[in-house]
Design an enzyme around this catalytic site. Structure first.
Site, PDB file in Angstrom:
ATOM      1  N   ASP A 364      42.318  39.406  43.595  1.00 21.14           N
ATOM      2  CA  ASP A 364      43.268  40.122  44.439  1.00 21.14           C
ATOM      3  C   ASP A 364      44.541  39.296  44.566  1.00 21.14           C
ATOM      4  O   ASP A 364      44.519  38.181  45.094  1.00 21.14           O
ATOM      5  CB  ASP A 364      42.631  40.365  45.812  1.00 21.14           C
ATOM      6  CG  ASP A 364      43.487  41.251  46.705  1.00 21.14           C
ATOM      7  OD1 ASP A 364      44.728  41.137  46.643  1.00 21.14           O
ATOM      8  OD2 ASP A 364      42.921  42.056  47.459  1.00 21.14           O
ATOM      9  N   ASP A 382      54.280  43.364  38.544  1.00 20.04           N
ATOM     10  CA  ASP A 382      54.123  44.623  37.792  1.00 20.04           C
ATOM     11  C   ASP A 382      52.942  45.419  38.348  1.00 20.04           C
ATOM     12  O   ASP A 382      52.044  45.807  37.618  1.00 20.04           O
ATOM     13  CB  ASP A 382      53.921  44.297  36.307  1.00 20.04           C
ATOM     14  CG  ASP A 382      54.054  45.538  35.433  1.00 20.04           C
ATOM     15  OD1 ASP A 382      54.639  46.538  35.886  1.00 20.04           O
ATOM     16  OD2 ASP A 382      53.552  45.507  34.283  1.00 20.04           O
TER      17      ASP A 382
END
Length: 521
Positions: A364, A382
């Site tokens: 994460d 991104d």
């Protein structure tokens, strides 16, 4: 209201020692199974709705609310079921097995055929919830002569909650990645029906209707087994309806549904039904993402890419020989493995994720950046578009301040920022959020045929940036002149006032839903 006769096990043969009464334990074991099945159906509905309709927080919230409300209705309706209660329980388990087991394949197939899909979804959720809500009150009435009331309540709800815990753990860790949604639904439908079969053959009171119900149970199990065997074909069929081109790869991971399609011109990648790139024009997107920043960092040594598990941004970074390390952090190992192993995709990303300079980390990003102590010359962000709160937190001031700690002196940060034409407020909200986090920003945009107008925000601690630095040879789109053009925004994409996106307001998610809503519903 008539009472059930006292539940009795089969009599032992003469001369043998009486067997212990295992039937209450059998029924309590049934509580464990049906509690697990009930929560699995709820999780399937929420996951499927988020796959097909987007906005996972909204879908899970409304699905859980509707499901629990329906269970309440079922509990209230249980008062109207009269003896013989065992017969009602067997009927109920068969019905839950049919409705819950067939829910996922039915919803996948109907999604492309019906215009009122949400109505069917919530009707099916409501029906499943009512049937599941009938189960526990009915079992408690069956067992009331076997236990004192306080012991009965304690035992039933203990098994119920343990079953719910098991379901919540195995669903994301085992069931979705190993079986997928369709097979999971069919498997747990079969478990409900199996409970009906065990109860039917363990109680003498069921003998008058045992043969008839046995036939129904066997037929239902056969249907569910056939569905389980052909689950991949069902999934493939539904995806051929959803995607125009041939589906050459599809897989459910704990995080998303990955689908790759191919025609004679291009490969396309979809995550949860949303297009991520087309091989025909992805170079425009990724060159614009990387090179305006890198051409201003001739001494860059380290780069961090957050998201971008396809390795296409990494491919562009590796065109700079001065970079010594590129670290990619992507949540989904299923995604990064695919782009490290599939030959078609290896050709597309030029084996970027296998390069010795590249380190791939699955985790994460929100938690990763808070632990990382490395300083990077370039951060490439991104992430998918901020369509829900779990992604929206990655566009907040709190997250951007964590990124600021990772920047080396003179370093730059670039963020993919959705479409400044379709999602104008969303785009400028990202720009304003970066500014509120202390960055100087340079917004820019380009046209990508597969997406339309697309935008980025380049950010740093100061405003010293020039768009005419050296670029690597062989680029197909970006040039110094193109970079200068990307800085110009026409009036219909020009800056708008917006709120700043923070953890406690998630304004960006609301902007995004409003901006893109007319195009997706």
């Amino acid at each position: 209201m008539a009472n059930d006769p006292v539940l009795t096990p089969p009599r032992p043969a003469e001369g043998t020692r009486p067997a212990p009464d295992l039937l209450p334990a059998l029924l309590l074991g049934s509580v464990f199974v049906i509690a697990t099945c009930g929560l699995i159906y709820e999780l399937i509905a929420g996951t499927l709705a988020s796959y097909l309709l987007g906005d996972s927080v909204m879908q899970f919230s409304t699905i859980i609310g509707a499901y629990l409300f329906s269970m309440g209705i079922g509990s209230w309706l249980s008062r109207f079921l009269d003896a013989p209660l065992l017969k009602w329980f067997i009927r109920l388990e068969i019905l839950v097995g049919i409705v819950g087991g067939l829910s996922a394949p039915l919803l996948f197939v109907l999604f492309e055929y019906v215009t009122s899909f949400r109505l069917i979804l919530y009707a099916l959720v409501g029906l499943t919830g009512i049937l599941v809500g009938l189960e526990i009150p009915l079992l408690m009435r069956i067992l009331e002569n076997r236990y004192a009331f306080k012991d009965l309540v304690s035992k039933v709800f203990t098994f119920d909650y343990i079953g719910a815990l098991l379901a919540s753990l195995i669903f994301p860790l085992v069931l979705v990645p190993q079986l997928g949604l369709i097979r999971t639904a069919l498997f747990f439908g079969a478990l409900n029906v199996a409970v009906a079969g065990v109860v039917l053959h363990r109680f003498r009171e069921t003998q008058p209707y045992r043969r008839r119900f046995t036939g129904v149970i066997v037929a239902t199990l056969l249907v569910l087994a056939v569905g389980f065997a052909f689950a991949e074909r069902i999934q493939t069929y539904t995806e051929t309806l959803a995607f125009q081109d041939q589906v050459i790869y599809s897989k459910s991971t704990p995080y998303q549904r990955i689908v790759l399609t191919k025609n004679n011109r291009e490969l396309r990648l979809f995550l949860n039904g949303n297009l991520q790139f087309s091989s025909q024009d992805e170079y425009r997107y990724h060159e614009a993402l990387v090179h305006p920043a890198m051409q201003a960092l001739p001494r860059a040594r380290r780069a961090l890419v957050l998201g971008g598990g396809d390795g296409l941004a990494v491919r562009e970074l590796l065109k700079y020989p001065q970079l010594r390390q590129v670290r990619l952090v992507d949540l989904d190992p299923g995604m990064t493995r695919l782009f490290q192993q599939n030959e078609l995709l290896l050709a597309l990303n030029q084996r970027a994720l296998l390069d010795a300079r590249v380190q791939v980390v699955n985790g994460d990003a929100y938690h990763w950046v808070r632990r990382d102590t490395t300083r990077y010359d370039l951060l490439v962000v991104d992430f998918p578009d901020p369509s829900n709160y779990s992604i929206g937190k990655l566009y907040t001031t709190a997250f951007y301040r964590e990124l600021d700690k990772l920047l080396a002196p003179g370093g730059l940060l670039v963020v993919q920022s959705t479409s400044p034409y379709v999602a104008r407020r969303s785009f400028w909200c990202i720009n304003h959020t970066l500014q509120a986090a202390g960055f100087h920003t340079i917004p820019y945009h380009l046209y990508v045929p597969s997406f339309g107008e697309w935008g980025y925000v380049l950010a740093g601690r100061n405003g010293h940036w020039r768009g005419d630095g050296p670029l690597p040879a062989g680029l197909r789109y970006v040039t110094p002149q193109v970079i200068r053009q990307m800085l110009v925004f026409p009036p219909d994409m020009s800056e708008l006032p917006t709120e700043v996106n923070q953890l406690n307001n998630q304004a960006l998610v609301h902007y995004f839903e409003d901006d893109w809503g007319p195009y997706t519903h």
